[in-house]
Structures are given as C-alpha cells and as structure tokens.
Enzyme design. Structure first.
Site, PDB file in Angstrom:
ATOM      1  N   GLY A 142       4.169   6.614  -3.416  1.00 44.83           N
ATOM      2  CA  GLY A 142       4.562   7.027  -4.758  1.00 44.83           C
ATOM      3  C   GLY A 142       3.589   8.031  -5.354  1.00 44.83           C
ATOM      4  O   GLY A 142       2.514   8.312  -4.800  1.00 44.83           O
ATOM      5  N   THR A 174       7.339  -1.157  -1.008  1.00 46.78           N
ATOM      6  CA  THR A 174       7.318  -1.752   0.323  1.00 46.78           C
ATOM      7  C   THR A 174       8.100  -3.059   0.354  1.00 46.78           C
ATOM      8  O   THR A 174       8.886  -3.317   1.277  1.00 46.78           O
ATOM      9  CB  THR A 174       5.863  -1.993   0.778  1.00 46.78           C
ATOM     10  OG1 THR A 174       5.170  -0.743   0.821  1.00 46.78           O
ATOM     11  CG2 THR A 174       5.824  -2.638   2.156  1.00 46.78           C
ATOM     12  N   GLY A 233       1.965   0.628  -6.024  1.00 45.20           N
ATOM     13  CA  GLY A 233       1.897  -0.675  -6.666  1.00 45.20           C
ATOM     14  C   GLY A 233       3.159  -1.061  -7.408  1.00 45.20           C
ATOM     15  O   GLY A 233       3.205  -2.119  -8.036  1.00 45.20           O
ATOM     16  N   GLU A 278       0.694   9.563  -7.284  1.00 47.18           N
ATOM     17  CA  GLU A 278      -0.631   8.970  -7.472  1.00 47.18           C
ATOM     18  C   GLU A 278      -1.510   9.857  -8.340  1.00 47.18           C
ATOM     19  O   GLU A 278      -1.550  11.093  -8.164  1.00 47.18           O
ATOM     20  CB  GLU A 278      -1.325   8.762  -6.115  1.00 47.18           C
ATOM     21  CG  GLU A 278      -0.641   7.710  -5.255  1.00 47.18           C
ATOM     22  CD  GLU A 278      -1.358   7.460  -3.946  1.00 47.18           C
ATOM     23  OE1 GLU A 278      -1.079   6.432  -3.320  1.00 47.18           O
ATOM     24  OE2 GLU A 278      -2.203   8.288  -3.559  1.00 47.18           O
ATOM     25  N   SER A 312      -0.867  -1.353  -0.272  1.00 48.42           N
ATOM     26  CA  SER A 312      -0.386  -0.001  -0.526  1.00 48.42           C
ATOM     27  C   SER A 312      -0.081   0.718   0.784  1.00 48.42           C
ATOM     28  O   SER A 312      -0.890   0.716   1.714  1.00 48.42           O
ATOM     29  CB  SER A 312      -1.431   0.787  -1.319  1.00 48.42           C
ATOM     30  OG  SER A 312      -1.019   2.117  -1.514  1.00 48.42           O
ATOM     31  N   SER A 313       1.094   1.336   0.854  1.00 46.72           N
ATOM     32  CA  SER A 313       1.449   2.122   2.038  1.00 46.72           C
ATOM     33  C   SER A 313       0.658   3.413   2.025  1.00 46.72           C
ATOM     34  O   SER A 313       0.813   4.233   1.120  1.00 46.72           O
ATOM     35  CB  SER A 313       2.952   2.429   2.040  1.00 46.72           C
ATOM     36  OG  SER A 313       3.702   1.254   2.123  1.00 46.72           O
ATOM     37  N   ASN A 370      -3.004  -1.535  -5.764  1.00 45.93           N
ATOM     38  CA  ASN A 370      -2.046  -2.294  -4.977  1.00 45.93           C
ATOM     39  C   ASN A 370      -2.774  -2.938  -3.806  1.00 45.93           C
ATOM     40  O   ASN A 370      -3.506  -2.273  -3.088  1.00 45.93           O
ATOM     41  CB  ASN A 370      -0.940  -1.353  -4.484  1.00 45.93           C
ATOM     42  CG  ASN A 370       0.167  -2.083  -3.773  1.00 45.93           C
ATOM     43  OD1 ASN A 370       0.160  -3.304  -3.663  1.00 45.93           O
ATOM     44  ND2 ASN A 370       1.144  -1.333  -3.283  1.00 45.93           N
TER      45      ASN A 370
END
Length: 964
Positions: free
Chosen positions: A387, A109, A105, A389, A159-160, A156
């Site tokens: 990222g 990206t 978040g 988490e 989110s990736s 997010n």
C-alpha cells in the site's frame, strides 16, 4: 445493494447515503466500525476496515451463506465480492480480478487470504483429487510467501514487503486447474538494514527461534537472533507473530507444495549463509584487507558447497577486464568489501525468493492444456500489493511502492469511469460528468520518457564519472522544477521540512511524500560484482547453481548493460496494469482505523485521509451519477413484485419492463426513475427504502400464506400418496395371492395320476398373507393323499394300519427299526408259525380265559423274559387283552402268574436302541419290566413298535368311544 442489516448499523452501501459528502461518509464508516461491521459496499466493491482482532465471520456457515448469492442478498463481506467475481467468471466465461489495495497495515494480506480460502471452499464439489491438490498448493503458497516476503514494520506486524499478483486458472466446470504468481520489487535492502522498531524478514526469525537444535547445528547457527547483525535490531521488537509455530507451518507447506528435502535444506542453508555473512568483519593490514575470523568463512563455504579460498577471494577481490582483454584482480578497500558483502547478501535473498516463487509456479502451472479438449480456460486474478507508504525516512523502495499505487489508482479511475460510461451509453441514460482527481499528471512525473524521475535516475546511472545522489537531485530540480507536483528544498528554500541537497517532494494523490535521495543511485543500479555470481554458479549444490545462471558468463564477455531496478519495476507494473485492464475488476479498499493497532480506536483524521486518497467519495459519486441503484428488470421484478397487485404472483403484461413500470407507478416514483434498455435506474435511495420497507412488511404475510399453502399441499400430497400406496399394496397382495394359487394349481394339476399323489411335488413359497392358509392347504393335501392311500386298504388290515400310525407318532423317529415294514401278527402265542410247539396249548388256554374274563379281543401276546428287582430273569409269556394284562408261565400250561386290569396302566417306556426292553407303568407304581423275545417266525423281528402301536390304538379308540 445490501439492506439486510438494521438501521442501527448504518448504511451497508455508501451509495445509499442520503447526501454524498465526507461528513456523512465518515459518520457511516465510524458507526459501522463501532458496531463490528467492518465491511461496507460501494456498489460492487467493498470497503474493509482492519478490526485488529479475530472475528467469527469466516466459518463454513458464512461461506455457505454467500455461495451462489447475489451481492445485495447478504450483508457486505469479502465473500460477496469473491463470489461475484467467481460467478462473473463462470457464467460469462470472462476473466476477472480482485484488486486489494490500501496502505500498509490496512489488512490487505488477510483480505487476500480470505478471498483465496473462499474460492477454494466453493470449488470442486466432486472432490477430485487433482483439483484438491491444486487448491492445497495455492493456499499453502500464501504461508511460504508470507514467511519469505513479509516483515514487521512500525505500522504492521505482517507487512508485505513485495507485491504479489496471483492468477488462478479455472476449467469450464469452474474448478481450479492451476495458477501463476507474479512478484514485484522485493524490499531486499531490509535484509541488511531496518528502521528502528522493525524486523528483518520473518524467515530469519522463524529459523532461529523455531528451528530444531539439529538443524541449527548443521547450519552453524544459534537460536538467538541478537547474535547476528542482520537480525539484532529486530530481536527486541515486540510482535504478535509466532515464529516457532510459523516455522513448522512453513515446513509443512513446503512439503505439501512439493519441495524435496534437498531443496528445503538448501533454502535454509542460504538463510544461514546470509546470517553468517552479516557477522563478517574486515580489517586493514597495511595495504591489504583481511577477513576477521576465518571460521565463519569455512562455515559459509560449507553451506554454499564451495571452497573457503573461493569465498575469501570473492569477498576481498574483484576481477576486472581491461580494454586489452587482460584480466586482473583488484583488491577491495574495507568500505568496498563491506559494500560487496551487503550487496551479495541482498542478492542471495532476492534470488532465493525469486526461485521459491518460480518453483511454486512450476508446481501449480496448468499442464497439458488443450482448449479444444478442455474448453475455455478462464482466470481470476488476486492482487495483493504494497500500500501507499509515508515513513519518516522515505527511500527508493517507498518511491517505487508509491508509484505503483499511483498506477493502480489511475487504473481504478479509468475502469470505474469507463464502466459507468459504457453502462449509461448502453442503456440509453444521459451521463452526468463527475469531477475527480486525475492522477495521470503524477504518473507522467514518474515514468514519462526523457523527462520523468525514472528517466533522470537512469541517465545518472549511465553517466561516465562520479555521479552522486546530490548531482542526480540537481538534475531532477533542473528538469522538473516547473512541475506542479514536484518540489525540493532548493525550489522552496523556505520549507524547512526538507534538507538541502538531500530531499525532494512529490505531491501524490494520497498526500505529499518527502523522499531522501541518499542511496537512490546505488539501489537503482543494484550493483553486484560478477565474482559473487561465478562463486554461486560454481557451487556443487544444484539448487544454488540453478539460482545463478548468469554466473556462467566469462569476465571478458561483452554483455548488454542490464536495466536498472526502477526501469525493471516500471516495466513490470505497466505489464500488470495491462493484465488487469483486460479483466473485469472487483475492488477491496482496505482502511487502517488507527496507528495504535487498537480494535476500539477510530482515528477520524487518519481514516478521512485514506478515504480521500483512495478516491472513495468520488467512487460513490460516480456510482450514483444521478442514480443510486440499478437492476435488470427481471431481478427487480422478482424482488418487488409482491408490492403491486398487478404483478403478484405473476403478471400478465407483455414484457417485464411493463410490469416494472406498473410497480413504479403504483408507488408514485415515476419522477425518480429512468428506464434503460434492460435495466431500471433509481435516482435516490429514499425510493428504494420505501420499496424495501413495504417488501419487508409483506414478507411475513407472504411467508405465512406460502407456509399455509405449502403445508396444505404437502398434506394433500401425503394423503394421495398414502391412498395410492394402499391401493397398490392391495392390488399387489391380490396379485401375489392369485399368482400363488395359479402356481399351486399348476404344480398339483396332475397329482391324482402320480404314484405318490404329489408327495414329491415342491410347494411354492407363499406370500406373507397366505402363510397360515398355506399351512392348512398342505395339511389338507397330506390328508387327501393319506385317504387316497388308505381307501384301497382292505378293512381287515385297517387295525394294523392304525396301530402302525400310532406307533409312528409315538416313537417319533427315536427307534431306527420298529417293525413298520413287516406284517403285524398281534397274537404270536397262538401263531403256529411263530410258536408251533405251544400254540395249541395257548389256544385252549385262551378260550378258557376268554370265557372266564369275558374279554373281546387280544391286543398283543408273545414270549418275554421278566426282570425283577434282584436282576433275576425268567421266561414268561405276555398276554394283553382289552380288559387285562396277563403274565403267564409257559412252562406250566400258561398258568396266570399276574393279572392287571388294563385301566391301571398309565404309560410305557421303551429304549431308543435295538433291544426289546419295555417298562409298563401302573397307577400303583408296581411297574412291570419285560424283555420281548423274538419268535421263530423271524429271529430279527422288532416287536416293540407293534406293542406300542397296538396299545396306543386301543386306548385311542376306547377314549373316542367313551366320548361318543
């Protein structure tokens, strides 16, 4: 360094803080966020704070502002870092990489997309088609990978859920020639289960909400995600993601990349298969398990191009090979069937995603590359990876993701320290050691052979017998109980934030994270029955068959035990770190300002935690290491030479270093700098600010001076140019005049000896200045030629010549034949050859008439026919003298029927034909209409021209005599 922004926006580079402490760092970060300055430098890296709103700082003008400029020449921006990486790659032929990091978040990206867009915008200025194609595929791949690899989480909306590293290859011109994408650890467990408030991958919702009715019908789907188990929880989740618009964008991107219609349809058939599989239910009938709803099985079989019986068999049975080589079918329990179904759907999606990435790589990979022919191939890598988490429930995926961040943080620390040490050593500057948190101990906790957590997990997965997650946790407690960064409820019984036999905690560099071991072993083993692999390999769809090559193995074949998911991930991350470590790194550190996704809220505690675990403060200290600013002597001199009288505008010293020393000495900064071999090192920002302030004060003065000098130079240049232009024009005109005269003289040099006196000679085209002169010259030549012709004519013929010239001018070519080629006799009534019967009588009559009327000469005479108003005609004779016009009757001895004074004649009219009609106009409007008759001299003679010519010549000479 960037100092172009005012002080009201804070320090644009954290290295320039007056004091390096967390309070000033956070105060500067917050001030810049509130002032909509979301980017701040730390040396050559940039800290990015997610603004949670659209910002107008990414347009074409912004791209042009950063293109080819140095880092400190513009305010902090992603474009500055991207351009620095591109310049380093192009100038030094060195591979570079841009590492985008931060928690979920934080905007990683989006940052990577802007970096890609910038690189695409500044390359290929010649617009070569093949390079444009590569750029389009690289950009469009982001859209596709987001759809299939990103999802909405509680932190997010986009989110990736996979890691992505993209290498972009460039030729010696700096134009992209291809690339390669590596993907890491897709969170495939999300396909079958999501946390509350989260969604499945975007691709499912794009298909259901954006697909056309025909597409959904062909896939046996409905447009409501709530109808499907795998998307039901996410159907009610609110998100800013526009699924319908994104679906159309993905379809367009797939076409641009080069996916065929069959491939695109196969992709969505797999998505449809997964959704329908999720709705399958099983029930126990006595001792066997059955599928509830065979219609769904038929739909699945149709979508994956196989038989319904094969699908049912794979879902309900498992083929097992005994030690004796015998193959038996073992029926599943209801729980095993559900487990197998979910494992199959996760594998389907994972294989699909991997195939899409490989398909994109096949399109963008560099083809037919020859270093000898094409030069060195350099690379810019862009890393956009998940990222750090910390969720309420952290499972195997979060463990892998956080381990990845530990490895990247370790790389960051090593490279930053290594770069600083190398630079100080290279420049001969003493290095001041900076304390920092070395997370190698945490990396070893996870990946160390035989002792690390991954080794314990693999050992548990390889053990014979029933090994549960709890047994695995006990094994970790036994082996890692003494590690300072590991604990569990068993090791800390008083810590009620963890559960017995379930949780363990790792003290990461970014904070403490509690992991639940439930499902760890299953996710690490990643089991999938061979029956499903053979089912997909035997599909008649070539795309799906390609995704499952391991399905061709027979059940009795002895294969090597596959590596576990954790080991595969560890190997890929180690390879990634090795790949990054051989490149020159540039960092984008993303920070999430709040958990509410608010563009106005700055959560100090939340941001401070991120600053701490990202090591940003240590990064600033390392960059400053006693020196806040460093620059090559040439660049420093170029920027600040105007502040010293000895260096402006150009110095006369031996080297640039001596000139820099003169600047420093004049400002009294000798004790605040150090001189390296090629660079100047400034210790405190205060000295640099003083130089910048003096430079800022001098810039307007210098600009005005330069403008004045330049405008004067331009004016003098224009004046000299205009003078030169006029001189050239004058010389050129004179030259053209002379050339024309020479050409005329050459062409007309021998006209005196020509039969036509130069009439046939073609005149050269004159220059514009000689147009009037040329016309006069032609007129003079014509007059000279006429004189050459006329001067040889006897005086007795001059009257006839004048008359013919007069007729020629008057008739102006209107009459085709007007008697020009014959001799004009003038007095035809007295001519014996023309009127042999009456000529003697007319001669006597004319003598009497001359005596009576005292005229001097006969202008014209001849027979004619008179026409009256009643259309009656009669033979008459016409006599025109210099005094009168006579109408005579030839049958009555030329009796005078009518006498008109010549001066009453005002004009005459003739026709354009061959007839001999003539009308004499009088001032009394008593016109005379006559038809001149041809005489006996020549029956076809035209006498109209002679009549006209004689009259005009007479009147012309009469007027000239009067004027004289």
């Amino acid at each position: 360094m960037a100092v172009l922004e005012g002080l009201e926006f804070g320090k644009s580079d954290f290295v320039l803080l007056d004091e390096v402490n967390i309070e000033q760092f956070m105060e500067n970060l917050k001030l810049r966020f509130e002032k909509a300055r979301i980017y701040t430098f730390i040396g050559e890296g940039v800290v990015s704070v997610n603004p949670y709103k659209q910002m107008d700082i990414y347009g074409k003008e912004d791209i042009n502002a950063y293109r080819g400029r140095e880092l400190y020449e513009n305010p902090p921006h992603l474009y500055a870092v991207a351009d620095a990486a591109y310049k380093a790659m192009k100038r030094r032929a060195k591979d570079t990489c841009i590492v985008v990091s931060g928690e979920s978040g934080a905007g990683k990206t989006e940052a990577s997309k802007y970096i890609m867009q910038y690189i695409a915008a500044i390359t290929n200025p010649s617009q070569r088609a093949e390079v444009e194609s590569v750029k389009n595929v690289l950009l469009k791949s982001n859209c596709v990978l987001e759809a299939f690899g990103n999802a909405k989480t509680n932190r997010n909306d986009n989110s990736s859920r996979f890691g992505k590293y993209m290498d972009i290859n460039f030729n010696f011109n700096g134009d992209p020639t291809g690339g390669h994408i590596n993907n890491y650890l897709l969170e495939k467990s999300r396909v079958v289960q999501q946390n509350g408030g989260e969604r499945n991958f975007h691709s499912f919702y794009q298909l259901l909400r954006g697909g056309s009715d025909d597409m959904l019908k062909s896939l046996h789907l409905h447009n409501d995600p709530a109808n499907y188990v795998y998307t039901r929880d996410g159907a009610v989740a609110t998100t800013s993601y526009n699924d319908r618009y994104s679906h159309n964008a993905v379809l367009s991107a797939l076409n641009v990349i080069g996916f065929s219609e069959e491939e695109i349809h196969s992709i969505y058939r797999i998505l449809g298969t997964i959704l329908i599989l999720g709705n399958l239910q099983f029930e126990t009938d006595r001792e066997s398990v059955l599928v509830v709803g065979m219609e769904d099985v038929s739909h699945i079989a149709e979508l994956i191009s196989t038989e319904p019986n094969n699908v049912t068999k794979s879902l309900l049975y498992r083929t097992v090979a005994t030690g004796a080589g015998e193959v038996i079918e073992k029926g599943h329990s209801e729980k095993e069937a559900c487990f197998g179904r979910d494992a199959f759907t996760k594998a389907l999606y994972e294989r699909l995603f991997g195939w899409i990435v490989s398909r994109i790589n096949a399109v963008i990979e560099v083809k037919d590359y020859n270093p000898v022919l094409h030069g060195k191939n350099t690379v810019i890598g862009v890393l956009d990876i998940y990222g750090f988490e910390i969720f309420d429930n952290n499972s195997f995926e979060q463990f892998c993701i956080n381990y990845c961040n530990e490895k990247l943080q370790q790389l960051f620390i090593q490279l930053i320290l290594c770069q600083e040490q190398d630079e100080y050593k290279r420049e001969g500057i003493t290095w001041q050691h900076i304390d920092y948190f070395n997370n190698q101990i945490i990396v070893d906790l996870v990946e160390q052979p035989h002792k690390g957590i991954i080794s314990v997990l693999d050992e548990a997965c390889l053990s014979v017998g029933k090994v549960t997650d709890t047994v695995c946790l006990e094994s970790m407690d036994a082996k890692l109980g003494q590690h300072p960064h590991y604990t569990s409820r068993k090791l800390a019984p008083s810590d009620k934030t963890m559960e017995f036999h379930r949780d363990f905690r790792i003290r990461h560099y970014a904070g403490d994270v509690t992991y639940s071991v439930e499902g760890f072993l299953d996710k690490n083993k990643d089991p999938l029955f061979q029956d499903f692999k053979r089912l997909m390999f035997n599909s008649s769809n070539p795309v799906m068959k390609e995704m499952w090559p391991d399905g061709q193995l027979s059940i009795t074949e002895v294969t090597k035990r596959p590596l576990t998911a954790a080991t595969l991930f560890k190997n890929s991350i180690v390879a990634l770190v090795e790949k990054l470590s051989c490149k020159e790194p540039y960092y984008v550190r993303c920070i999430k300002p709040n958990d509410m996704k608010s563009p106005a809220l700055f959560d100090d505690a939340r941001c401070q935690h991120q600053v701490a675990y990202l090591g940003l403060l240590e990064n600033v200290r390392v960059r400053r290491a006693g020196f806040a600013y460093r620059q090559a002597y040439t660049r420093f001199l170029q920027r600040y030479k105007m502040t010293c009288e000895y260096t402006w505008p150009n110095h006369l010293m031996g080297t640039d270093r001596e000139a820099v020393e003169a600047i420093v000495t004049q400002h009294g900064f000798q004790d605040d700098v150090a001189y390296g071999h090629t660079k100047l090192f400034v210790r405190t920002p205060k000295s640099l600010f003083t130089l910048e302030q003096e430079r800022a004060a001098l810039i307007p003065v210098l600009v005005l001076f330069l403008q004045k000098v330049w405008r004067g130079a331009l004016a003098r240049m224009r004046c000299r140019r205009m003078r030169a232009i006029f001189v050239i024009m004058g010389c050129y005109k004179r030259y053209k005049v002379k050339v024309h005269f020479w050409e005329v003289a050459r062409r007309f040099a021998n006209v005196c000896n020509m039969a036509d006196y130069g009439k046939s000679v073609e005149w050269p085209t004159p220059p514009a200045a000689l147009t009037q002169f040329h016309s006069i010259t032609q007129k003079l030549h014509r007059r000279w030629r006429a004189w050459q012709i006329v001067k040889n004519i006897p005086p007795s013929d001059m009257g006839e010549i004048r008359a013919k010239v007069a007729a020629l001018g008057a008739l102006n070519g209107e009459r085709k034949d007007w008697g020009c080629g014959r001799s004009w006799e003038r007095d035809y009534l007295a001519n014996v050859r023309d009127s042999h019967q009456s000529s003697s009588n007319f001669i006597l009559f004319s003598q009497e008439l001359r005596n009576k009327d005292e005229y001097n000469q006969v202008i014209f005479s001849g027979f004619c026919r008179k026409m009256n108003r009643f259309n009656k005609s009669s033979d008459r004779a016409l006599l025109i003298t210099d005094k009168h016009i006579y109408k005579l009757d030839p049958k009555k001895q030329f009796k005078v029927l009518k006498r008109l004074p010549l001066e009453v004649i005002t004009g005459l009219s003739v026709t354009a034909g061959v007839d001999q009609m003539v009308a004499l106009h009088t001032s009394s409007q008593d016109d005379v209409l006559l038809y001149i008759q041809r005489g006996e001299l020549c029956p076809d003679q035209d006498r109209i021209g002679e009549l006209v010519g004689r009259l005009i010549d007479h009147f012309t000479r009469s007027v000239a005599t009067v004027r004289a």
